[in-house]
Design a protein around this motif. Structure first.
Motif, PDB file in Angstrom:
ATOM      1  N   TYR A 270       0.783  -1.289   0.088  1.00 34.32           N
ATOM      2  CA  TYR A 270       0.046   0.220  -0.020  1.00 34.32           C
ATOM      3  C   TYR A 270       0.851   1.312  -0.049  1.00 34.32           C
ATOM      4  O   TYR A 270       0.456   1.980  -0.795  1.00 34.32           O
ATOM      5  CB  TYR A 270      -0.951   0.046   1.165  1.00 34.32           C
ATOM      6  N   GLY A 271       2.051   1.340   0.875  1.00 31.58           N
ATOM      7  CA  GLY A 271       2.871   2.470   0.955  1.00 31.58           C
ATOM      8  C   GLY A 271       3.448   2.832  -0.400  1.00 31.58           C
ATOM      9  O   GLY A 271       3.482   3.798  -0.936  1.00 31.58           O
TER      10      GLY A 271
ATOM     11  N   LEU B 105       2.808   7.775   3.612  1.00 33.43           N
ATOM     12  CA  LEU B 105       3.373   8.145   4.827  1.00 33.43           C
ATOM     13  C   LEU B 105       2.766   7.293   6.116  1.00 33.43           C
ATOM     14  O   LEU B 105       3.602   6.586   6.597  1.00 33.43           O
ATOM     15  CB  LEU B 105       3.431   9.425   5.200  1.00 33.43           C
ATOM     16  N   ARG B 106       1.680   7.168   5.812  1.00 29.23           N
ATOM     17  CA  ARG B 106       0.870   6.563   7.042  1.00 29.23           C
ATOM     18  C   ARG B 106       1.241   5.114   7.132  1.00 29.23           C
ATOM     19  O   ARG B 106       1.292   4.398   8.082  1.00 29.23           O
ATOM     20  CB  ARG B 106      -0.694   6.618   6.805  1.00 29.23           C
TER      21      ARG B 106
ATOM     22  N   LYS C  11       5.110   4.568   8.055  1.00 34.72           N
ATOM     23  CA  LYS C  11       5.233   4.747   9.294  1.00 34.72           C
ATOM     24  C   LYS C  11       5.056   3.587  10.166  1.00 34.72           C
ATOM     25  O   LYS C  11       5.710   3.434  11.257  1.00 34.72           O
ATOM     26  CB  LYS C  11       4.409   6.107   9.876  1.00 34.72           C
ATOM     27  N   ILE C  12       4.157   2.530   9.650  1.00 34.69           N
ATOM     28  CA  ILE C  12       3.961   1.230  10.439  1.00 34.69           C
ATOM     29  C   ILE C  12       5.391   0.483  10.834  1.00 34.69           C
ATOM     30  O   ILE C  12       5.597   0.072  11.622  1.00 34.69           O
ATOM     31  CB  ILE C  12       3.268   0.681   9.536  1.00 34.69           C
ATOM     32  N   PHE C  13       6.509   0.891   9.649  1.00 33.54           N
ATOM     33  CA  PHE C  13       7.801   0.131   9.723  1.00 33.54           C
ATOM     34  C   PHE C  13       8.994   1.073  10.381  1.00 33.54           C
ATOM     35  O   PHE C  13       9.896   0.437  10.070  1.00 33.54           O
ATOM     36  CB  PHE C  13       7.980  -0.458   8.356  1.00 33.54           C
ATOM     37  N   GLU C  14       8.394   2.117  10.764  1.00 33.90           N
ATOM     38  CA  GLU C  14       9.479   2.745  11.323  1.00 33.90           C
ATOM     39  C   GLU C  14      10.626   2.103  12.521  1.00 33.90           C
ATOM     40  O   GLU C  14      11.517   2.412  12.623  1.00 33.90           O
ATOM     41  CB  GLU C  14       8.953   4.135  11.763  1.00 33.90           C
TER      42      GLU C  14
ATOM     43  N   ILE D 233      13.329   2.441   4.796  1.00 28.90           N
ATOM     44  CA  ILE D 233      12.158   2.786   5.679  1.00 28.90           C
ATOM     45  C   ILE D 233      12.229   4.487   5.708  1.00 28.90           C
ATOM     46  O   ILE D 233      11.496   5.258   5.365  1.00 28.90           O
ATOM     47  CB  ILE D 233      11.715   2.262   6.715  1.00 28.90           C
ATOM     48  N   TYR D 234      13.495   4.835   6.415  1.00 24.31           N
ATOM     49  CA  TYR D 234      13.653   6.303   6.555  1.00 24.31           C
ATOM     50  C   TYR D 234      13.624   6.947   5.171  1.00 24.31           C
ATOM     51  O   TYR D 234      13.156   8.112   5.419  1.00 24.31           O
ATOM     52  CB  TYR D 234      15.088   6.354   7.348  1.00 24.31           C
TER      53      TYR D 234
END
Length: 430
Positions: A157-158, A171-172, A175-178, A185-186
């Motif tokens: 989805y991201g 972004l939503r 951020k799940i994988f931050e 991811i960063y």
């Protein structure tokens, strides 16, 4: 939730492969479905998964392919129900191969393998918006069985939101994988903030990347530039230059350097690597501005008044037929000569020398204008000749058409005046 393993990722602005906008986020081999796995068959489509190779990492499916003999042997190993299921799957697969997707979804609305195949097709053709729609359908069908894990779905989805420019939504999901503290991811989160014009937050994420890619460095440079922080932008540009010594990066360093001597040096170096007329012209603008400023400063230190020659006044008169390379050479000649005169002469001699320089370049411009107008005149004459030739050809065609028309008229008159004409055409009797 299944265990995931993340390796370094590279987020791209445009991608022509299966990797969406990024690549490198890899899930464990335990996520992959194969025929030996036990699958919950809540939905009818799951009875057929054993006939497919399911790649849960890439969200794709391909029906197993056999030659005739091996297919016969394979069918012998199936139960009666599975034989019927296999025929059913083959029937759907024929529609897949023909691309008859509307028919598939109207007749087999919950057939998961077909959706996986269509999703794979959308990704391969970079049709990300359609892939997003299909992914939502896959998630609904697969909500109980989790053939495709939640982590894979969220990351997909991201990627899809990112590639359809829906950066807030992307972004939503990123951020799940931050919590993984993964470079990729960063990078993805930073890019989303960048495109949302939140450059300071974007920078904070780029700084978290332990091993930045070249693209990460470019985004970091651009973010500092957007904020007007030329000091940090220059540091980023220097890092880019170390990675790739090129015209583009030399001009980036030149644009963010405050030292004018260094700026001029980088502009000259960039021009030496220019590959197009546009690049030469852009570098020349920087060089001429800096050279003129340096020349003006030297003349300002003189005790007597001397009119400084201006390259910009000459350059704007140069006609279009002069190449950028020639303009570049004449620009260098102008400033080299001006600086030579400045070091050799003073007072009236310097004034005369600068006047001579202006006269020489005025003569050069006049000559080039004459050549330009002559070229235009020759071109106009050629076009006039071509136009005349076209008109002559058209005239010849009209004459030939008129000749043919006259001939046919004569033939028609000849036969109409002969008796056998009426014999062969009795309808003309009266």
């Amino acid at each position: 939730m299944k265990k995931i393993l993340i390796i370094s990722a590279l987020v791209l602005v445009s991608v022509g492969s299966y990797a969406y906008a990024a690549e490198g986020y890899v899930f464990t081999a335990n996520d992959k479905i194969n025929s030996s796995m036990q699958i919950n068959t809540n939905a009818p489509s799951y009875d057929y998964l054993k006939f497919y190779d399911i790649d849960s990492e890439m969200i794709s499916a391909k029906m197993k392919v056999f030659d005739n003999d091996k297919e016969k042997d394979f069918i012998k190993t199936l139960s009666k129900d599975d034989r019927e299921n296999y025929k059913y799957a083959k029937k759907v697969e024929k529609l897949v191969q023909k691309g008859r997707w509307d028919e598939i979804y109207s007749k087999y609305p919950n057939y998961l393998p077909a959706y996986l195949e269509y999703y794979d097709k959308c990704i391969s053709s970079n049709n990300y918006q359609e892939a997003l729609n299909v992914l939502e359908k896959i998630q609904r069908i697969d909500r109980y069985n989790m053939v495709i894990s939640a982590d894979v779905l969220n990351y997909a989805y991201g990627m899809l939101y990112y590639n359809t420019y829906q950066y807030s939504n992307a972004l939503r999901f990123f951020k799940i994988f931050e919590y993984t503290k993964d470079d990729g991811i960063y990078s993805s989160i930073g890019n989303c903030y960048f495109y949302l014009n939140n450059y300071q937050t974007a920078i904070s994420y780029y700084k978290k990347i332990k091993n930045p890619t070249y693209e990460d460095l470019e985004y970091l440079f651009s973010a500092y530039l957007k904020l007007g922080n030329t000091l940090e932008a220059n540091k980023s540009a220097q890092n880019l230059l170390k990675e790739n010594y090129s015209y583009k990066n030399l001009m980036r360093v030149e644009a963010t350097t405050n030292d004018e001597t260094a700026k001029l040096s980088y502009a000259y170096k960039a021009r030496s690597l220019a590959s197009t007329a546009e690049e030469i012209a852009r570098a020349n603008v920087e060089i001429s501005t800096l050279e003129q400023k340096k020349l003006d400063a030297k003349v300002a230190k003189l005790t007597q008044f001397v009119k400084v020659p201006k390259w910009s006044e000459i350059e704007k008169q140069i006609p279009q037929n002069v190449s950028e390379q020639e303009v570049s050479d004449k620009q260098d000649e102008f400033f080299k000569t001006a600086n030579t005169y400045l070091s050799k002469y003073s007072g009236q001699q310097l004034t005369n020398a600068f006047k001579s320089l202006n006269d020489d370049f005025t003569t050069y411009v006049s000559q080039k204008k004459t050549e330009y107008y002559q070229e235009k005149q020759i071109q106009a004459q050629k076009e006039l000749v071509l136009e005349q030739q076209r008109n002559n050809m058209l005239q010849q065609q009209l004459i030939e058409e008129q000749r043919l028309h006259n001939y046919l008229e004569q033939q028609n008159f000849y036969y109409m005046t002969r008796p056998y004409y009426y014999y062969r055409n009795p309808r003309f009797y009266w």
